[in-house]
Write an enzyme that holds these catalytic residues in place. Structure first.
Site, PDB file in Angstrom:
ATOM      1  N   SER A 219       0.140   8.238 -11.364  1.00  0.00           N
ATOM      2  CA  SER A 219      -0.258   7.319 -10.311  1.00  0.00           C
ATOM      3  C   SER A 219       0.988   6.998  -9.496  1.00  0.00           C
ATOM      4  CB  SER A 219      -0.821   6.035 -10.905  1.00  0.00           C
ATOM      5  OG  SER A 219       0.232   5.343 -11.549  1.00  0.00           O
ATOM      6  N   LYS A 220       0.800   6.183  -8.487  1.00  0.00           N
ATOM      7  CA  LYS A 220       1.909   5.885  -7.587  1.00  0.00           C
ATOM      8  C   LYS A 220       3.131   5.332  -8.339  1.00  0.00           C
ATOM      9  CE  LYS A 220       2.796   4.424  -2.999  1.00  0.00           C
ATOM     10  NZ  LYS A 220       2.335   4.121  -1.700  1.00  0.00           N
ATOM     11  N   ARG A 221       2.836   4.536  -9.357  1.00  0.00           N
ATOM     12  CA  ARG A 221       3.960   3.920 -10.066  1.00  0.00           C
ATOM     13  C   ARG A 221       4.787   4.943 -10.846  1.00  0.00           C
ATOM     14  NH1 ARG A 221       2.517   2.733 -15.673  1.00  0.00           N
ATOM     15  NH2 ARG A 221       0.362   3.403 -15.444  1.00  0.00           N
ATOM     16  N   HIS A 222       4.238   6.114 -11.114  1.00  0.00           N
ATOM     17  CA  HIS A 222       4.980   7.169 -11.806  1.00  0.00           C
ATOM     18  C   HIS A 222       5.704   8.093 -10.845  1.00  0.00           C
ATOM     19  CE1 HIS A 222       1.559   6.611 -14.746  1.00  0.00           C
ATOM     20  NE2 HIS A 222       2.622   6.403 -15.486  1.00  0.00           N
ATOM     21  N   GLY A 223       5.436   7.958  -9.587  1.00  0.00           N
ATOM     22  CA  GLY A 223       6.062   8.878  -8.635  1.00  0.00           C
ATOM     23  C   GLY A 223       5.050   9.775  -7.962  1.00  0.00           C
TER      24      GLY A 223
END
Ligand code: GLU
Length: 481
Positions: free
Chosen positions: A257-261
């Site tokens: 997801s966005k938080r992982h890159g």
């Protein structure tokens, strides 16, 4: 040259050309994300490895969600990653008439049928299946009804006549053999009641017309492959070889997801300062391996890439590893190129002289940067104006004692006939010796005076890059409190 052969020229059942043809088929509803970029890379490498063609098809049939900026971003990111494609870009929406033509052929050959079920009927069907805890799918109510029963002038959709008995096995190049019972396949819609093709139909027709031999894509499409095969078999077309690659997860194992890159490729370039060869190398290693090799050039990758090297389990995206590789590629990058990339990141318009200074500074700066932002940040001292404002750490290095050392260094440096690293080093060492201190004790205040910071490249390189006048001026500025 168009990537699509004239539809009329392709006879049903034409034997597949031996040349490898792959394709990347993004839906332009957003930026090119990391998973899409990896799919594109694997298709590109496979084609290049086999001397085949790599084609690009923009799947823009979702008119509400497809946008021109997204198309531009995808093309731009692919170009930046060095993933060039053969022939013209194919736009799926423009081929709707051809898709409908194939649906009508399937109708004519009895591999598809018209379904007149109304929306209300289908909702009722779904609800009763839901209540009975049955899988929700169309029940084939129009599959075998004679045309004479068709309601006059009523709207209809065209559905595929999927096989009901037996099983279908796909020999997937990554997943191995995967079997689905045909009873699980539904008679999905090929043409909507307004005559527009569905995605499931469009993909098959386009892959066929583009001569695609290998469909390499994310394993979220594996289920679709079974449905798509029913269309391919209905038309008697050659079946492509499938390779469904596992998705990318975050370091914690959860879906990316966005938080992982899971940001766009353009953000890796613009915001994170990643070099394209680093991202390409990282994406290659993400889910594909060649022994323990980590740093793999594009040439080596083309030579080595085979689907057999693609792992079966989801890979984990690790920004740290990407930055390590990026550091490696920054260290080996050409100085003029890095200077240009850094110049783009500075907040002022860089003059030709300043660009040259950046280039000359690269050997000293590039060994210690994990990304272009850091590299650009580390060039700041070159362009600061006197008198420098020292940060707290640097200011703490300037005591009465060290200011006296700065004065001694200043007179030694001022007396130099030549301003090269060797002479500069001699002068600073002599100052240290004559003052009875260690080199480090003089290097630290010098660094503070010259750069305003506690850390910087080697002090002799800093002196040389700044030049005589600027260096002596910055030192003089700090000789007195
Ligand atoms: N357009 C699809 C996607 O972006 C890919 C379809 C395919 O590769 O067959 O997920």
């Amino acid at each position: 040259m168009s990537a699509i052969a004239e539809p009329g020229a392709i006879a049903s059942g034409t034997p597949q050309a031996t040349k490898v043809v792959t394709r990347f088929a993004p839906s332009p509803t957003g930026f090119l994300h990391i998973g899409g970029a990896r799919t594109a890379l694997f298709n590109w490498l496979f084609a290049r490895h086999h001397g085949g063609d790599f084609l690009l098809r923009i799947e823009d049939t979702d008119r509400a969600r497809s946008t021109q900026p997204a198309i531009d971003a995808i093309l731009d990111s692919m170009t930046w990653l060095g993933l060039d494609w053969d022939g013209d870009t194919v736009y799926q929406f423009a081929r709707a008439a051809r898709h409908a033509e194939v649906a009508n052929e399937l109708l004519a050959s009895g591999h598809a049928y018209k379904c007149y079920a109304t929306a209300e009927e289908l909702t009722a069907l779904r609800e009763s299946q839901k209540a009975a805890k049955q899988p929700m799918r169309y029940d084939g109510r129009w599959r075998d009804r004679p045309a004479s029963e068709a309601p006059e002038g009523a709207p209809y959709v065209v559905r595929i006549k999927a096989p009901k008995d037996g099983a279908t096995t796909i020999e997937d190049r990554v997943q191995g053999p995967v079997t689905v019972q045909n009873a699980e396949l539904d008679d999905f819609v090929l043409l909507r009641s307004d005559g527009t093709p569905t995605y499931m139909l469009a993909v098959v027709v386009d892959d066929h017309d583009m001569g695609v031999t290998h469909v390499i894509r994310g394993d979220d499409h594996l289920n679709n492959a079974f449905r798509q095969l029913t269309v391919i078999r209905g038309m008697g077309w050659p079946e492509p070889i499938y390779a469904h690659i596992p998705l990318i997860h975050g370091t914690d194992g959860a879906k990316l997801s966005k938080r992982h890159g899971a940001i766009g490729v353009d953000s890796y370039r613009d915001e994170l300062g990643i070099l394209p060869e680093a991202l390409g190398n990282y994406l290659l290693r993400l889910g594909w391996g060649h022994g323990d090799d980590e740093v793999i050039s594009r040439e080596q990758a083309i030579e080595w890439f085979e689907l057999a090297g693609v792992g079966k389990s989801p890979s984990r995206f690790d920004l740290k590893k990407l930055e390590n590789l990026n550091g490696h590629y920054i260290r080996s990058a050409d100085d003029a190129r890095l200077a240009g990339l850094v110049a783009e990141r500075l907040e002022f318009a860089v003059s030709p002289e300043q660009l040259d200074l950046l280039r000359r500074a690269m050997p000293a700066l590039k060994p210690r940067a994990a990304n272009l932002n850091e590299l650009a940040g580390n060039t700041a001292f070159l362009f600061r104006t006197r008198p420098l404002l020292l940060d707290n750490d640097a200011a703490a290095l300037l005591t009465a004692e060290s200011r006296a050392l700065l004065a001694s260094a200043h007179s030694k440096l001022d007396a130099l006939g030549r301003w090269d690293t060797e002479s500069l080093e001699d002068a600073v060492r002599q100052t240290a010796e004559e003052s009875g201190t260690k080199l480090g004790q003089i290097a630290q205040p010098l660094r503070a005076a010259l750069t305003g910071k506690k850390t910087s490249p080697g002090i002799f390189e800093v002196l040389e890059l700044l030049g005589r006048e600027e260096s002596l001026g910055r030192i003089a500025d700090q000789m007195t409190a």
